[in-house]
Design an enzyme around this catalytic site. Structure first.
Site, PDB file in Angstrom:
ATOM      1  N   ASP A 163     -85.064 -84.669  63.547  1.00 32.82           N
ATOM      2  CA  ASP A 163     -85.441 -83.377  62.971  1.00 32.82           C
ATOM      3  C   ASP A 163     -84.821 -82.190  63.709  1.00 32.82           C
ATOM      4  OD1 ASP A 163     -87.043 -82.384  60.776  1.00 32.82           O
ATOM      5  OD2 ASP A 163     -88.200 -81.329  62.315  1.00 32.82           O
ATOM      6  N   ASP A 193     -82.153 -79.521  50.466  1.00 36.60           N
ATOM      7  CA  ASP A 193     -82.917 -80.756  50.572  1.00 36.60           C
ATOM      8  C   ASP A 193     -84.057 -80.579  51.586  1.00 36.60           C
ATOM      9  OD1 ASP A 193     -82.992 -83.816  50.149  1.00 36.60           O
ATOM     10  OD2 ASP A 193     -82.915 -83.657  52.333  1.00 36.60           O
ATOM     11  N   GLU A 230     -85.766 -77.622  47.537  1.00 37.85           N
ATOM     12  CA  GLU A 230     -86.571 -78.781  47.156  1.00 37.85           C
ATOM     13  C   GLU A 230     -87.914 -78.737  47.873  1.00 37.85           C
ATOM     14  OE1 GLU A 230     -87.215 -83.528  47.398  1.00 37.85           O
ATOM     15  OE2 GLU A 230     -86.458 -82.343  49.066  1.00 37.85           O
ATOM     16  N   ASN A 293     -85.725 -86.539  38.551  1.00 37.05           N
ATOM     17  CA  ASN A 293     -84.621 -86.344  39.480  1.00 37.05           C
ATOM     18  C   ASN A 293     -84.281 -87.684  40.131  1.00 37.05           C
ATOM     19  OD1 ASN A 293     -86.417 -86.732  41.622  1.00 37.05           O
ATOM     20  ND2 ASN A 293     -85.869 -84.834  42.664  1.00 37.05           N
TER      21      ASN A 293
END
Ligand code: QV4
Ligand code: CA
Length: 482
Positions: A163, A193, A230, A293
């Site tokens: 991350d 994303d 998103e 999607n």
């Protein structure tokens, strides 16, 4: 960041999932440009971990190993060529930007461009990123974090993917350098994303450093990249899409879920009379709308009961409604066929992606579904372009699952999801004439291969949609009369 910068008269983008750049360039010139598509979401163009131990799953592309433009879809030169050719054909390119994380621990460590990583030391030399560029202490997002703990959703790892700390100046610099290179190559914007997993303040700082779009590719001076973030928000979570909608557009996952319920028969079509913000959706300009999607068509992400190409009649109905209805900025899904939800795109024994074959009836072969090449879908893209900024008028329903409406004086559409026929005289709002239904056929050599609808001087026509017809919709618009 909420204007997609489509060429004038265009309204709709398509996600060409896992397509190669050379094939996309050809598709822009031979189909998408001539058929009035506005843009394409491409799969992530940056180098990813090649996951051979799982036979190259589609999701390896969500595991970045560097920002070099080399993937199974093509290299940098092919990318550049695609963007130029698509822009020349009037079709914009939107990049799926994976900036929340880098690839996680795996038993192999070579990328699609040959770069390597040392996961245990958080070392990605091809960027380079090191331990200090990631959030610490290290933690992994757990299921209940989504309800309780926004900070863990932002600072812990999504499925063990390393991350990045977007609060760091250095990380912001590397991310914007990557995105600006793409802007300079002529792209029109980005899907962000995993935006839910990044702090809105960090994203805002990154967006503010993005270049204006490249005027050499036909964008106007000062044009800002289109951004859609998103954020899966079906309600009730610690992170809300409303934290992001002031920055840029947001994927509206409630939209496809509710539309699927209607066309699945779990909710009546007549309730669609006020579809839009009244249903708890974002404002129209803030919403990227879609039925399915690449995640939820195979049970990833929001998952659930989403309609896909596998239930073709209902799916085409839902897509036709999305394209006929003025709410939102629609995105179409264009898939490869699959049974195994982890399987990658059609590929040869060396893992190279196989190009779609193009059949004489416009459909695809070689394992590609190409929903965007289904007549009922691409002709509704043209319908939406013709409908333009008109609103909905002359709504009609039978109190159940038969509905119809006009788009100003530009187009008329009807649906039948009841198990009995629709056969009614309705107002079409169109000038008198004989119109070719764009769902059941197309205009060809002054004729029509499908249903012909005769509109009288009063704008009315007899509309017939049998319960057992091949499709559940009927649509006519200006320019389709003979
Ligand atoms: C596994 C274990 C972990 C473990 C880890 C490390 O499950 O518990 O910590 O190994 O040892 C793949 C595998 C997953 C694996 C992970 C890390 O499926 O099992 O973890 O890699 O190696 C796609 C797929 C994921 C895939 C990921 C990376 O959907 O399955 O994970 O790519 O390859 C939430 C988010 C939303 C997200 C959605 C799927 O809020 O943002 O989940 N959607 C986007 C993309 C999606 C993508 C990602 C985000 C990640 O649309 O396609 O995930 O970039 O709702
Ligand atoms: Ca994060």
């Amino acid at each position: 960041h909420k204007d997609p910068h489509y060429m004038s008269g265009r309204t709709t983008m398509v996600h060409l999932f896992e397509w190669k750049w050379d094939d996309i360039a050809a598709e822009c010139e031979r189909f998408l440009g001539p058929r009035g598509f506005g843009g394409i979401q491409i799969s992530p163009p940056n180098e990813n971990l090649a996951i051979r131990s799982r036979n190259r799953p589609w999701w390896e592309r969500y595991q970045p190993i560097s920002y070099r433009l080399v993937t199974r879809s093509g290299n940098e030169q092919q990318f550049e060529n695609m963007v130029r050719r698509c822009n020349n054909a009037g079709v914009r390119i939107y990049v799926d930007a994976i900036i929340n994380h880098m690839t996680g621990t795996w038993g192999e460590n070579v990328g699609t461009g040959g770069s390597t990583a040392d996961f245990n030391n958080w070392y990605y030399p091809a960027v380079p990123y090191g331990r200090n560029d990631f959030n610490s202490p290290q933690c992994v997002i757990q299921g209940n974090d989504y309800q309780c703990c926004a900070d863990r959703v932002r600072n812990c790892e999504l499925s063990g993917l390393k991350d990045l700390n977007q609060g760091s100046e250095y990380v912001r610099g590397k991310i914007t350098e990557y995105m600006n290179r793409l802007i300079d190559l002529g792209v029109a914007g980005f899907r962000i994303d995993a935006a839910k997993h990044m702090w809105p303040g960090d994203l805002s700082a990154i967006y503010s450093r993005l270049n204006n779009l490249n005027t050499n590719h036909g964008f106007s001076h000062g044009a800002r990249p289109y951004i859609y973030q998103e954020v899966i928000d079906l309600g009730g979570e610690a992170v809300s899409r409303n934290e992001y909608s002031s920055l840029a557009a947001v994927t509206e996952f409630k939209y496809g879920m509710e539309l699927s319920r209607c066309f699945n028969g779990q909710n009546q079509l007549r309730w669609l009379v006020n579809f839009g913000p009244n249903w708890g959706f974002l404002a129209s300009n803030d919403a990227l709308t879609f039925v399915d999607n690449h995640d939820n068509q195979r049970g990833h992400g929001a998952g659930g009961n989403i309609l896909t190409h596998k239930r073709a009649k209902q799916y085409k109905g839902a897509i036709a409604f999305m394209l006929a209805h003025p709410y939102g900025r629609p995105q179409l899904m264009s898939s490869f066929s699959f049974h195994d939800t982890e399987a990658g795109p059609p590929m040869d024994s060396n893992g190279n992606i196989i190009s779609p074959a193009i059949n004489s009836d416009n459909t695809c072969g070689n394992g590609w579904v190409c929903e965007h090449r289904w007549r009922q879908i691409y002709q509704m893209v043209a319908f939406r372009n013709v409908a333009g900024n008109t609103g909905i008028n002359d709504w009609w329903d039978n109190g159940s699952n038969q509905i119809a409406f006009c788009r100003g004086g530009q187009g008329f559409v009807a649906f039948n999801n009841d198990n009995w026929d629709l056969n009614t005289n309705l107002q079409t709002c169109l000038p008198a004439g004989r119109y070719c239904d764009v769902i059941s056929g197309e205009k060809r050599n002054n004729g029509c291969t499908g249903k012909v609808i005769t509109v009288g001087g009063d704008g009315r026509a007899q509309i017939v949609l049998g319960a057992n017809d091949y499709d559940m919709a009927l649509a006519i618009h200006r320019g389709q009369d003979s």
